[in-house]
Design an enzyme around this catalytic site. Sequence first.
Site, PDB file in Angstrom:
ATOM      1  N   GLU A  27       0.801  -1.276   0.097  1.00 25.23           N
ATOM      2  CA  GLU A  27       0.026  -0.005   0.012  1.00 25.23           C
ATOM      3  C   GLU A  27       1.001   1.255   0.018  1.00 25.23           C
ATOM      4  O   GLU A  27       0.656   2.284  -0.815  1.00 25.23           O
ATOM      5  CB  GLU A  27      -1.071  -0.106   1.412  1.00 25.23           C
ATOM      6  CG  GLU A  27      -1.482   1.118   1.565  1.00 25.23           C
ATOM      7  CD  GLU A  27      -2.692   1.678   0.798  1.00 25.23           C
ATOM      8  OE1 GLU A  27      -3.519   0.775   0.286  1.00 25.23           O
ATOM      9  OE2 GLU A  27      -2.722   2.985   0.332  1.00 25.23           O
ATOM     10  N   THR A  61      -3.300   9.972  -3.680  1.00 22.20           N
ATOM     11  CA  THR A  61      -3.326  10.186  -2.307  1.00 22.20           C
ATOM     12  C   THR A  61      -1.990  10.901  -1.928  1.00 22.20           C
ATOM     13  O   THR A  61      -2.062  11.662  -1.007  1.00 22.20           O
ATOM     14  CB  THR A  61      -3.448   8.468  -1.855  1.00 22.20           C
ATOM     15  OG1 THR A  61      -4.604   8.079  -2.060  1.00 22.20           O
ATOM     16  CG2 THR A  61      -3.288   8.664  -0.311  1.00 22.20           C
TER      17      THR A  61
HETATM   18  N1  HSE Z   1      -5.881   7.335   5.398  1.00 26.02           N
HETATM   19  C1  HSE Z   1      -5.479   7.740   3.876  1.00 26.02           C
HETATM   20  C2  HSE Z   1      -5.230   9.279   3.688  1.00 26.02           C
HETATM   21  C3  HSE Z   1      -6.191   6.913   2.965  1.00 26.02           C
HETATM   22  O1  HSE Z   1      -6.266   9.892   3.701  1.00 26.02           O
HETATM   23  O2  HSE Z   1      -4.360   9.494   3.093  1.00 26.02           O
HETATM   24  C4  HSE Z   1      -6.002   7.044   1.680  1.00 26.02           C
HETATM   25  O3  HSE Z   1      -7.046   6.184   0.834  1.00 26.02           O
END
Ligand code: HSE
Length: 310
Positions: A131, A184
């Site tokens: 990930e 992201t």
């Molecule tokens: N918690 C992560 C973020 C999730 O917000 O960067 C990304 O899908």
Amino acid sequence: MSDSIRVKGYASVANVSCGFDCIGYAISDPGDVITLSKRKSSGIEITMSGYGSDSISCDLEKNTGGKAVLSLLEAIDSQQGFKLHIEKGIPPGSGIGSSSASAAAAVFAANELLGNPLSLDELLIHGMAGEAVASGGFHADNIAPALFGGIILVRSYDPLDILNLPVPENLFSTAVLPDMTINTKEARKILPTNIPLKNAIEQAGNLSGFTLGLHESDFDLLGRSMVDHFAEPYRAKLIPGYDAVRKSALDSGAIGCGISGSGPSVFALSDSLEKAQVIGTAMVKEFQKVGLLSKAYSSPIHTNHPEILG
Ligand code: HSE
């Protein structure tokens, strides 16, 4: 022991409002399907097909599925070689855990083909390594639900402490994917490094309320608690029409609504599948008003690990 396996990895909603980086849940649709086959020579050969697959690298170090399998092989000191095919059912950059679904399915499949040397819990760290390739951060609120199913609380990252939260029987999810992508890594860069104490206190209160709401199936409490002071105020501007889409979900009977992961998907929780579908239709209409086509997925919370298809 079989030499080849097909596994479906499920999408997930992370950052469940007050649960930035710490609460996520799995959904039963859509998903990625991976086929993993042993090969005689060592190394992992990756091929891709499906939604947005041409935008994903097949380079082992840059592919979430490949990197997760590599991390597992290194941990158990195995030279086993694999062919990994990833069929994307979840568009990358959509905010519903596309990279995690591939990583979870791939690492789960590899463990199966190797005779399950690691427990499901022990696979998490390898899924997280996969990930991290896509998100640039070591977070588990997509990969943990993708691997374990259900609603997951990441209580601590160091040491890693992952907890299952109860899934109320009549809790349903709507996830609406507009036709755009958000990276992201980029969406993490716009977040503040410091949070005012007042906001941190409110977030802690909401997070506690949310977990209690799940325990007691108290949907009013869940709804009151679904407020995010950490990410939504900064990321909402990346999603055209976000405020109107959120309002349309709440007006259609949603318990609560927020940005799924780092967006652009928007999720809502509700108390029936029918309502989840009505909410999805309303949200799609709002996205249309700002010129965005979108697709709604309404489903129960998926409560199991990646599924072996054959
Ligand atoms: N918690 C992560 C973020 C999730 O917000 O960067 C990304 O899908």
